[in-house]
Design a protein around this motif. Sequence first.
Motif, PDB file in Angstrom:
ATOM      1  N   ILE A  28     -18.350 -11.488  25.967  1.00 11.78           N
ATOM      2  CA  ILE A  28     -17.573 -11.410  24.727  1.00 11.78           C
ATOM      3  C   ILE A  28     -16.353 -12.316  24.869  1.00 11.78           C
ATOM      4  CG2 ILE A  28     -16.309  -9.898  23.163  1.00 11.78           C
ATOM      5  CD1 ILE A  28     -17.890  -7.562  24.476  1.00 11.78           C
ATOM      6  N   THR A  29     -16.211 -13.245  23.934  1.00 11.39           N
ATOM      7  CA  THR A  29     -15.073 -14.159  23.984  1.00 11.39           C
ATOM      8  C   THR A  29     -14.229 -14.123  22.716  1.00 11.39           C
ATOM      9  OG1 THR A  29     -16.431 -15.973  23.156  1.00 11.39           O
ATOM     10  CG2 THR A  29     -16.269 -15.730  25.553  1.00 11.39           C
ATOM     11  N   ASN A  30     -14.616 -13.322  21.751  1.00 11.53           N
ATOM     12  CA  ASN A  30     -13.913 -13.310  20.460  1.00 11.53           C
ATOM     13  C   ASN A  30     -13.194 -12.000  20.177  1.00 11.53           C
ATOM     14  OD1 ASN A  30     -16.180 -11.735  20.125  1.00 11.53           O
ATOM     15  ND2 ASN A  30     -16.608 -12.452  18.056  1.00 11.53           N
ATOM     16  N   LEU A  31     -12.812 -11.277  21.225  1.00  9.01           N
ATOM     17  CA  LEU A  31     -12.206  -9.958  21.046  1.00  9.01           C
ATOM     18  C   LEU A  31     -10.738  -9.978  21.443  1.00  9.01           C
ATOM     19  CD1 LEU A  31     -12.762  -6.977  20.319  1.00  9.01           C
ATOM     20  CD2 LEU A  31     -13.341  -6.609  22.727  1.00  9.01           C
ATOM     21  N   SER A  32      -9.898  -9.562  20.522  1.00  7.72           N
ATOM     22  CA  SER A  32      -8.473  -9.413  20.756  1.00  7.72           C
ATOM     23  C   SER A  32      -8.202  -7.919  20.967  1.00  7.72           C
ATOM     24  CB  SER A  32      -7.717  -9.941  19.534  1.00  7.72           C
ATOM     25  OG  SER A  32      -6.342  -9.962  19.753  1.00  7.72           O
ATOM     26  N   LEU A  33      -7.427  -7.563  21.987  1.00 10.48           N
ATOM     27  CA  LEU A  33      -7.209  -6.159  22.331  1.00 10.48           C
ATOM     28  C   LEU A  33      -5.728  -5.826  22.498  1.00 10.48           C
ATOM     29  CD1 LEU A  33      -9.938  -5.810  25.116  1.00 10.48           C
ATOM     30  CD2 LEU A  33     -10.017  -4.771  22.836  1.00 10.48           C
ATOM     31  N   ALA A  84      -9.995  -6.273  17.635  1.00 12.84           N
ATOM     32  CA  ALA A  84     -10.271  -6.993  16.392  1.00 12.84           C
ATOM     33  C   ALA A  84     -10.739  -8.402  16.754  1.00 12.84           C
ATOM     34  CB  ALA A  84      -9.028  -7.052  15.513  1.00 12.84           C
ATOM     35  N   ASP A  85     -11.262  -9.099  15.784  1.00 16.57           N
ATOM     36  CA  ASP A  85     -11.718 -10.469  15.992  1.00 16.57           C
ATOM     37  C   ASP A  85     -10.508 -11.357  16.292  1.00 16.57           C
ATOM     38  OD1 ASP A  85     -12.512 -13.236  15.490  1.00 16.57           O
ATOM     39  OD2 ASP A  85     -14.354 -12.366  14.684  1.00 16.57           O
ATOM     40  N   ILE A  86     -10.610 -12.123  17.345  1.00 13.83           N
ATOM     41  CA  ILE A  86      -9.482 -12.957  17.770  1.00 13.83           C
ATOM     42  C   ILE A  86      -9.165 -14.048  16.752  1.00 13.83           C
ATOM     43  CG2 ILE A  86     -10.714 -14.687  19.138  1.00 13.83           C
ATOM     44  CD1 ILE A  86      -8.427 -14.088  21.290  1.00 13.83           C
ATOM     45  N   ALA A  87     -10.146 -14.461  15.956  1.00 10.45           N
ATOM     46  CA  ALA A  87      -9.907 -15.505  14.949  1.00 10.45           C
ATOM     47  C   ALA A  87      -8.914 -15.042  13.884  1.00 10.45           C
ATOM     48  CB  ALA A  87     -11.226 -15.918  14.300  1.00 10.45           C
ATOM     49  N   THR A  88      -8.916 -13.760  13.582  1.00  8.90           N
ATOM     50  CA  THR A  88      -8.021 -13.240  12.548  1.00  8.90           C
ATOM     51  C   THR A  88      -6.867 -12.400  13.107  1.00  8.90           C
ATOM     52  OG1 THR A  88      -9.462 -11.317  12.250  1.00  8.90           O
ATOM     53  CG2 THR A  88      -9.815 -13.204  10.777  1.00  8.90           C
ATOM     54  N   HIS A  89      -6.969 -11.983  14.362  1.00 10.72           N
ATOM     55  CA  HIS A  89      -5.959 -11.099  14.957  1.00 10.72           C
ATOM     56  C   HIS A  89      -5.580 -11.558  16.367  1.00 10.72           C
ATOM     57  CE1 HIS A  89      -7.640  -8.624  11.752  1.00 10.72           C
ATOM     58  NE2 HIS A  89      -6.506  -7.948  11.788  1.00 10.72           N
ATOM     59  N   ASP A  91      -2.839 -12.406  17.616  1.00  9.51           N
ATOM     60  CA  ASP A  91      -1.617 -11.740  18.067  1.00  9.51           C
ATOM     61  C   ASP A  91      -1.654 -10.262  17.664  1.00  9.51           C
ATOM     62  OD1 ASP A  91       0.803 -11.418  19.268  1.00  9.51           O
ATOM     63  OD2 ASP A  91       1.944 -12.557  17.788  1.00  9.51           O
ATOM     64  N   ILE A  92      -2.709  -9.579  18.071  1.00 10.72           N
ATOM     65  CA  ILE A  92      -2.960  -8.200  17.649  1.00 10.72           C
ATOM     66  C   ILE A  92      -1.796  -7.265  18.001  1.00 10.72           C
ATOM     67  CG2 ILE A  92      -4.272  -7.574  19.714  1.00 10.72           C
ATOM     68  CD1 ILE A  92      -6.065  -5.867  17.840  1.00 10.72           C
ATOM     69  N   ALA A  93      -1.200  -7.450  19.157  1.00  8.67           N
ATOM     70  CA  ALA A  93      -0.107  -6.553  19.558  1.00  8.67           C
ATOM     71  C   ALA A  93       1.069  -6.655  18.584  1.00  8.67           C
ATOM     72  CB  ALA A  93       0.340  -6.857  20.982  1.00  8.67           C
ATOM     73  N   ALA A  94       1.445  -7.856  18.210  1.00 15.34           N
ATOM     74  CA  ALA A  94       2.554  -8.032  17.272  1.00 15.34           C
ATOM     75  C   ALA A  94       2.210  -7.470  15.896  1.00 15.34           C
ATOM     76  CB  ALA A  94       2.924  -9.512  17.160  1.00 15.34           C
ATOM     77  N   ILE A  95       0.966  -7.660  15.479  1.00 14.52           N
ATOM     78  CA  ILE A  95       0.523  -7.124  14.191  1.00 14.52           C
ATOM     79  C   ILE A  95       0.633  -5.600  14.183  1.00 14.52           C
ATOM     80  CG2 ILE A  95      -1.476  -6.835  12.659  1.00 14.52           C
ATOM     81  CD1 ILE A  95      -2.397  -9.650  13.671  1.00 14.52           C
ATOM     82  N   LEU A  96       0.132  -4.973  15.254  1.00 17.75           N
ATOM     83  CA  LEU A  96       0.169  -3.509  15.336  1.00 17.75           C
ATOM     84  C   LEU A  96       1.597  -2.986  15.478  1.00 17.75           C
ATOM     85  CD1 LEU A  96      -2.971  -2.896  17.576  1.00 17.75           C
ATOM     86  CD2 LEU A  96      -2.723  -2.336  15.146  1.00 17.75           C
ATOM     87  N   LYS A  97       2.418  -3.665  16.269  1.00 12.73           N
ATOM     88  CA  LYS A  97       3.822  -3.242  16.419  1.00 12.73           C
ATOM     89  C   LYS A  97       4.531  -3.223  15.070  1.00 12.73           C
ATOM     90  CE  LYS A  97       4.659  -4.797  21.126  1.00 12.73           C
ATOM     91  NZ  LYS A  97       5.364  -5.748  22.006  1.00 12.73           N
ATOM     92  N   ALA A  98       4.284  -4.257  14.274  1.00 13.24           N
ATOM     93  CA  ALA A  98       4.931  -4.334  12.960  1.00 13.24           C
ATOM     94  C   ALA A  98       4.480  -3.192  12.053  1.00 13.24           C
ATOM     95  CB  ALA A  98       4.620  -5.678  12.305  1.00 13.24           C
ATOM     96  N   ASP A  99       3.213  -2.806  12.145  1.00 10.24           N
ATOM     97  CA  ASP A  99       2.685  -1.744  11.290  1.00 10.24           C
ATOM     98  C   ASP A  99       3.016  -0.340  11.801  1.00 10.24           C
ATOM     99  OD1 ASP A  99       1.624  -3.617   9.570  1.00 10.24           O
ATOM    100  OD2 ASP A  99      -0.386  -3.528  10.431  1.00 10.24           O
ATOM    101  N   VAL A 106       3.133  -0.489  22.136  1.00  9.07           N
ATOM    102  CA  VAL A 106       1.957  -1.344  21.995  1.00  9.07           C
ATOM    103  C   VAL A 106       2.034  -2.435  23.052  1.00  9.07           C
ATOM    104  CG1 VAL A 106       0.692  -2.893  20.446  1.00  9.07           C
ATOM    105  CG2 VAL A 106       1.896  -0.919  19.506  1.00  9.07           C
ATOM    106  N   THR A 107       0.940  -2.649  23.762  1.00  6.42           N
ATOM    107  CA  THR A 107       0.909  -3.721  24.755  1.00  6.42           C
ATOM    108  C   THR A 107      -0.323  -4.595  24.547  1.00  6.42           C
ATOM    109  OG1 THR A 107      -0.213  -2.316  26.375  1.00  6.42           O
ATOM    110  CG2 THR A 107       2.178  -2.446  26.525  1.00  6.42           C
ATOM    111  N   GLU A 108      -0.129  -5.883  24.698  1.00  7.34           N
ATOM    112  CA  GLU A 108      -1.208  -6.871  24.608  1.00  7.34           C
ATOM    113  C   GLU A 108      -2.186  -6.656  25.763  1.00  7.34           C
ATOM    114  OE1 GLU A 108      -3.624  -9.698  23.511  1.00  7.34           O
ATOM    115  OE2 GLU A 108      -1.817  -9.397  22.323  1.00  7.34           O
ATOM    116  N   GLN A 109      -3.476  -6.633  25.476  1.00  8.14           N
ATOM    117  CA  GLN A 109      -4.490  -6.391  26.497  1.00  8.14           C
ATOM    118  C   GLN A 109      -5.604  -7.439  26.494  1.00  8.14           C
ATOM    119  OE1 GLN A 109      -4.493  -3.822  28.826  1.00  8.14           O
ATOM    120  NE2 GLN A 109      -2.439  -3.396  28.094  1.00  8.14           N
ATOM    121  N   THR A 110      -5.552  -8.403  25.588  1.00  8.98           N
ATOM    122  CA  THR A 110      -6.655  -9.346  25.412  1.00  8.98           C
ATOM    123  C   THR A 110      -7.074 -10.006  26.713  1.00  8.98           C
ATOM    124  OG1 THR A 110      -5.948  -9.744  23.144  1.00  8.98           O
ATOM    125  CG2 THR A 110      -7.443 -11.357  24.117  1.00  8.98           C
TER     126      THR A 110
END
Length: 188
Positions: A28-33, A84-89, A91-99, A106-110
């Motif tokens: 899997i190469t397209n997963l943001s965590l 989430a899909d890395i193409a759209t997310h 920076d998932i950690a920043a997105i989740l922190k804001a919400d 929240v910590t970046e795990q990708t």
Amino acid sequence: MHSLKPITALGGTDPQVDTVAGVTCTEITNLSLASVAARLGQEKSCATKLKSILGATPPLPGKALLAQPYSAVWMGPDQWMIGADIATHEDIAAILKADLNDTTSVTEQTDAWAGFDLAGNGIEAVLELLCNVNMRAMQSGDATRTSIHHLGCFVICGDPQGFVRILGPRASAGSLHHAITTAMKAAL
């Protein structure tokens, strides 16, 4: 000027794909965590906000939410891994922190995790050699943490008849991949 190119957890430029007797292991190469943990005293508020983000109740122990744009896996009391899909997310950690605001940590795990999707008829036999997960008893949305090749991994059931996702430490992606493909060759 540097000319850097991203590589996969296994060191390639494209995902590694291995097929043995109808079972395919795909890197899997397209997963943001990102991991999400409710702060003390904020458990209810975190769960409410997370439900709004996920579009469903956050997964309970031993469960995963397999949805779009976000998926989630229960990691511990008031703790989840969100994907989430890395193409759209990317920076998932920043997105989740804001919400989620101050209700969570929240910590970046990708780049901390490597993932492999197993698909095809016979994955139960492969998992029986890999770990102590009873795949034959699992249902879609079941998830568990187990040891595979001395590595702490998550096994997430998408379809008990033919799809499972394995997440393990990226630093040991080569060892995990070797264990999976060796089990495939032995079991099939």
